[in-house]
Design a protein around this motif. Structure first.
Motif, PDB file in Angstrom:
ATOM      1  N   PRO A 101      -0.080  -0.042 -13.864  1.00 59.47           N
ATOM      2  CA  PRO A 101      -0.243   1.114 -14.768  1.00 59.47           C
ATOM      3  C   PRO A 101      -0.109   2.473 -14.089  1.00 59.47           C
ATOM      4  CG  PRO A 101      -2.381   0.324 -14.090  1.00 59.47           C
ATOM      5  CD  PRO A 101      -1.377  -0.582 -13.417  1.00 59.47           C
ATOM      6  N   VAL A 102       0.093   2.517 -12.773  1.00 61.69           N
ATOM      7  CA  VAL A 102       0.025   3.793 -12.061  1.00 61.69           C
ATOM      8  C   VAL A 102       1.179   4.717 -12.434  1.00 61.69           C
ATOM      9  CG1 VAL A 102      -0.002   4.892  -9.791  1.00 61.69           C
ATOM     10  CG2 VAL A 102      -1.250   2.766 -10.152  1.00 61.69           C
ATOM     11  N   LEU A 103       2.404   4.186 -12.502  1.00 67.65           N
ATOM     12  CA  LEU A 103       3.545   5.039 -12.834  1.00 67.65           C
ATOM     13  C   LEU A 103       3.344   5.697 -14.193  1.00 67.65           C
ATOM     14  CD1 LEU A 103       6.374   6.082 -12.173  1.00 67.65           C
ATOM     15  CD2 LEU A 103       7.313   4.032 -13.267  1.00 67.65           C
ATOM     16  N   SER A 125      -4.342  -4.932  -7.817  1.00 68.08           N
ATOM     17  CA  SER A 125      -4.402  -4.713  -9.261  1.00 68.08           C
ATOM     18  C   SER A 125      -5.641  -3.920  -9.660  1.00 68.08           C
ATOM     19  CB  SER A 125      -4.380  -6.054 -10.004  1.00 68.08           C
ATOM     20  OG  SER A 125      -4.436  -5.857 -11.389  1.00 68.08           O
ATOM     21  N   SER A 126      -6.790  -4.280  -9.096  1.00 66.60           N
ATOM     22  CA  SER A 126      -8.019  -3.562  -9.448  1.00 66.60           C
ATOM     23  C   SER A 126      -7.967  -2.117  -8.970  1.00 66.60           C
ATOM     24  CB  SER A 126      -9.238  -4.277  -8.856  1.00 66.60           C
ATOM     25  OG  SER A 126      -9.159  -4.334  -7.445  1.00 66.60           O
ATOM     26  N   MET A 127      -7.361  -1.875  -7.799  1.00 68.22           N
ATOM     27  CA  MET A 127      -7.213  -0.513  -7.299  1.00 68.22           C
ATOM     28  C   MET A 127      -6.304   0.298  -8.223  1.00 68.22           C
ATOM     29  SD  MET A 127      -6.799  -1.375  -3.215  1.00 68.22           S
ATOM     30  CE  MET A 127      -6.241   0.278  -2.778  1.00 68.22           C
ATOM     31  N   GLN A 128      -5.223  -0.327  -8.671  1.00 62.52           N
ATOM     32  CA  GLN A 128      -4.302   0.373  -9.557  1.00 62.52           C
ATOM     33  C   GLN A 128      -4.961   0.739 -10.882  1.00 62.52           C
ATOM     34  OE1 GLN A 128      -1.107  -2.589  -9.481  1.00 62.52           O
ATOM     35  NE2 GLN A 128       0.230  -1.098  -8.502  1.00 62.52           N
ATOM     36  N   TRP A 129      -5.681  -0.202 -11.459  1.00 64.51           N
ATOM     37  CA  TRP A 129      -6.307   0.074 -12.757  1.00 64.51           C
ATOM     38  C   TRP A 129      -7.431   1.090 -12.639  1.00 64.51           C
ATOM     39  CZ3 TRP A 129      -4.485  -0.654 -17.378  1.00 64.51           C
ATOM     40  CH2 TRP A 129      -3.514  -1.632 -17.589  1.00 64.51           C
ATOM     41  N   PHE A 130      -8.142   1.048 -11.523  1.00 63.23           N
ATOM     42  CA  PHE A 130      -9.199   2.035 -11.314  1.00 63.23           C
ATOM     43  C   PHE A 130      -8.600   3.435 -11.190  1.00 63.23           C
ATOM     44  CE2 PHE A 130     -12.104   4.185  -8.151  1.00 63.23           C
ATOM     45  CZ  PHE A 130     -13.044   4.559  -9.099  1.00 63.23           C
ATOM     46  N   GLY A 131      -7.572   3.538 -10.362  1.00 62.69           N
ATOM     47  CA  GLY A 131      -6.918   4.833 -10.209  1.00 62.69           C
ATOM     48  C   GLY A 131      -6.278   5.312 -11.495  1.00 62.69           C
ATOM     49  N   ALA A 132      -5.621   4.392 -12.223  1.00 59.04           N
ATOM     50  CA  ALA A 132      -4.983   4.769 -13.484  1.00 59.04           C
ATOM     51  C   ALA A 132      -6.007   5.208 -14.517  1.00 59.04           C
ATOM     52  CB  ALA A 132      -4.161   3.591 -14.017  1.00 59.04           C
ATOM     53  N   THR A 189       0.812  -1.217   0.000  1.00 59.89           N
ATOM     54  CA  THR A 189       0.000   0.000   0.000  1.00 59.89           C
ATOM     55  C   THR A 189       0.846   1.269   0.000  1.00 59.89           C
ATOM     56  OG1 THR A 189      -0.124  -0.230   2.414  1.00 59.89           O
ATOM     57  CG2 THR A 189      -1.998  -1.035   1.127  1.00 59.89           C
ATOM     58  N   GLU A 190       2.134   1.154   0.226  1.00 58.30           N
ATOM     59  CA  GLU A 190       2.991   2.335   0.202  1.00 58.30           C
ATOM     60  C   GLU A 190       3.187   2.818  -1.230  1.00 58.30           C
ATOM     61  OE1 GLU A 190       6.658   2.232   2.229  1.00 58.30           O
ATOM     62  OE2 GLU A 190       5.786   1.786   4.193  1.00 58.30           O
ATOM     63  N   GLY A 191       3.343   4.119  -1.369  1.00 60.50           N
ATOM     64  CA  GLY A 191       3.536   4.683  -2.692  1.00 60.50           C
ATOM     65  C   GLY A 191       4.759   4.132  -3.398  1.00 60.50           C
ATOM     66  N   ALA A 192       5.794   3.754  -2.629  1.00 60.93           N
ATOM     67  CA  ALA A 192       7.010   3.226  -3.230  1.00 60.93           C
ATOM     68  C   ALA A 192       6.748   1.972  -4.048  1.00 60.93           C
ATOM     69  CB  ALA A 192       8.049   2.921  -2.143  1.00 60.93           C
ATOM     70  N   VAL A 193       5.678   1.245  -3.726  1.00 55.72           N
ATOM     71  CA  VAL A 193       5.316   0.037  -4.480  1.00 55.72           C
ATOM     72  C   VAL A 193       4.071   0.281  -5.320  1.00 55.72           C
ATOM     73  CG1 VAL A 193       4.471  -2.331  -4.285  1.00 55.72           C
ATOM     74  CG2 VAL A 193       6.395  -1.582  -2.897  1.00 55.72           C
ATOM     75  N   PHE A 194       3.003   0.741  -4.684  1.00 61.88           N
ATOM     76  CA  PHE A 194       1.721   0.890  -5.371  1.00 61.88           C
ATOM     77  C   PHE A 194       1.831   1.806  -6.583  1.00 61.88           C
ATOM     78  CE2 PHE A 194      -2.549   2.413  -6.134  1.00 61.88           C
ATOM     79  CZ  PHE A 194      -3.348   1.317  -5.861  1.00 61.88           C
ATOM     80  N   ASP A 195       2.575   2.894  -6.451  1.00 58.45           N
ATOM     81  CA  ASP A 195       2.654   3.883  -7.529  1.00 58.45           C
ATOM     82  C   ASP A 195       3.662   3.526  -8.604  1.00 58.45           C
ATOM     83  OD1 ASP A 195       0.844   5.194  -5.968  1.00 58.45           O
ATOM     84  OD2 ASP A 195       2.192   6.810  -5.353  1.00 58.45           O
ATOM     85  N   ASN A 196       4.461   2.483  -8.382  1.00 60.20           N
ATOM     86  CA  ASN A 196       5.530   2.171  -9.327  1.00 60.20           C
ATOM     87  C   ASN A 196       5.391   0.808  -9.976  1.00 60.20           C
ATOM     88  OD1 ASN A 196       6.915   4.630  -8.784  1.00 60.20           O
ATOM     89  ND2 ASN A 196       7.679   3.739  -6.893  1.00 60.20           N
ATOM     90  N   THR A 197       4.278   0.151  -9.744  1.00 61.63           N
ATOM     91  CA  THR A 197       3.998  -1.125 -10.393  1.00 61.63           C
ATOM     92  C   THR A 197       2.653  -1.014 -11.115  1.00 61.63           C
ATOM     93  OG1 THR A 197       2.957  -1.992  -8.371  1.00 61.63           O
ATOM     94  CG2 THR A 197       5.292  -2.468  -8.686  1.00 61.63           C
TER      95      THR A 197
END
Length: 329
Positions: A177-179, A299-306, A167-175
């Motif tokens: 589609p988010v980056l 994964s679903s959180m990342q794609w939703f945010g992206a 959940t940290e940005g160092a991982v969530f934001d860099n894996t």
């Protein structure tokens, strides 16, 4: 003088294989230092992450991974390089927005190149489309490679929050589609700011503030992209809250009554156990409720945010073309 549209190909466009021609070649030629810096940095960073992944796997295999014999094997893996690399990648959207997006068109407007180009047979929209399109493709390719390489490096320990929580940005934001989504948003945001302000240095300063604000807002809403799962007990509250899965992120915990009413976990803090029991009984508290986010939602959180970020990015691109048609020069 040869027109900028150019049916004629440049010397670089001769030979076999696909080559950039016309306006696309002109854009590449003009910004080749920036593009090659992005490409070279991507190759070096991805290669270094692959090397680090191999070193991590050697350490894990020495510990008996995937079934390590030691219970505290995570401490022997070492997450320093992984964490600092994640934080470093977190600055990428800001750097791209400031040093690539902001000067992309603002520089041409400030030094008069825009008037020169559009005085030829090139329309303003074609010029803007070429500048933005080529740059977006380079940034898109680079961020996809970096996010995939970082995700591959982190994947062996992804279910261990003691190494680095997902959940940290160092991982969530860099894996995932988010980056890419964050970087494209700050890139086109910088382009739009540069088109409006028409001054390179001022545009870079404003874009820096814009990109930092985007990161702050994103970090605030990141965890709200998921749907917390609740774990409820009815066996009393004199012990600690129930444990969530190892890879899960605990959102909050409460005391709960049989009817489902919630109280803060600091309720009934009394001086004696007898007084505490009386307080719990008076309120009807019978157990705990713990809300958590499982890693399966990542994964679903990342794609939703992206998808939200990309939708806003498309809106900014539309603004760029509308502004470019009427007021770019």
């Amino acid at each position: 003088m040869t027109t900028m549209t150019g049916t004629r190909t440049s010397p670089a466009a001769t030979g076999r294989g696909p080559r950039l021609t016309g306006l696309n070649w002109l854009v590449w030629r003009q910004h080749r230092a920036t593009y090659w810096t992005l490409i070279g940095g991507t190759v070096l960073a991805a290669g270094w992450m692959v090397y680090q992944h191999m070193g991590m796997m050697d350490t894990l295999h020495a510990l008996g991974w995937p079934h390590p014999k030691s219970a505290d094997w995570e401490r022997n893996v070492g997450s320093g390089a992984l964490t600092w690399t994640g934080y470093g990648l977190g600055f990428l959207p800001i750097l791209i927005g400031v040093f690539v997006g902001a000067p992309l068109i603002a520089g041409d407007l400030e030094n008069g190149t825009a008037k020169l180009v559009t005085s030829q047979s090139v329309s303003r929209i074609r010029w803007v489309a070429a500048k933005v399109g080529v740059t977006v493709l380079v940034v898109l390719a680079g961020t996809v490679v970096l996010s995939q390489a970082f995700g591959w490096w982190w994947s062996p320990v992804k279910d261990r929050t003691s190494v680095i929580p997902w959940t940290e940005g160092a991982v969530f934001d860099n894996t995932g589609p988010v980056l890419t989504a964050l970087t494209l948003f700050t890139l086109v945001g910088g382009v739009a700011i540069g088109m409006v302000l028409r001054r390179t240095l001022l545009s870079m300063v404003v874009t820096f503030g814009f990109a930092v604000a985007v990161q702050i807002v994103w970090s605030h809403f990141r965890l709200q992209l998921g749907s917390p799962v609740s774990l409820v007990t009815h066996t009393g509250v004199m012990t600690s809250p129930p444990n969530v899965p190892n890879s899960a992120f605990q959102v909050d915990s409460w005391f709960t009554t049989a009817s489902g009413k919630l109280y803060g976990w600091g309720t009934c803090v009394e001086s004696t156990e007898k007084a505490q029991q009386a307080c719990l009984g008076q309120k009807g508290i019978v157990g705990w409720r713990v809300d958590y986010l499982p890693i399966s939602q990542m994964s679903s959180m990342q794609w939703f945010g992206a998808s939200v970020l990309l939708a806003v990015t498309v809106a900014v691109v539309a603004f760029i073309f509308v502004w470019g048609r009427k007021r770019v020069v």
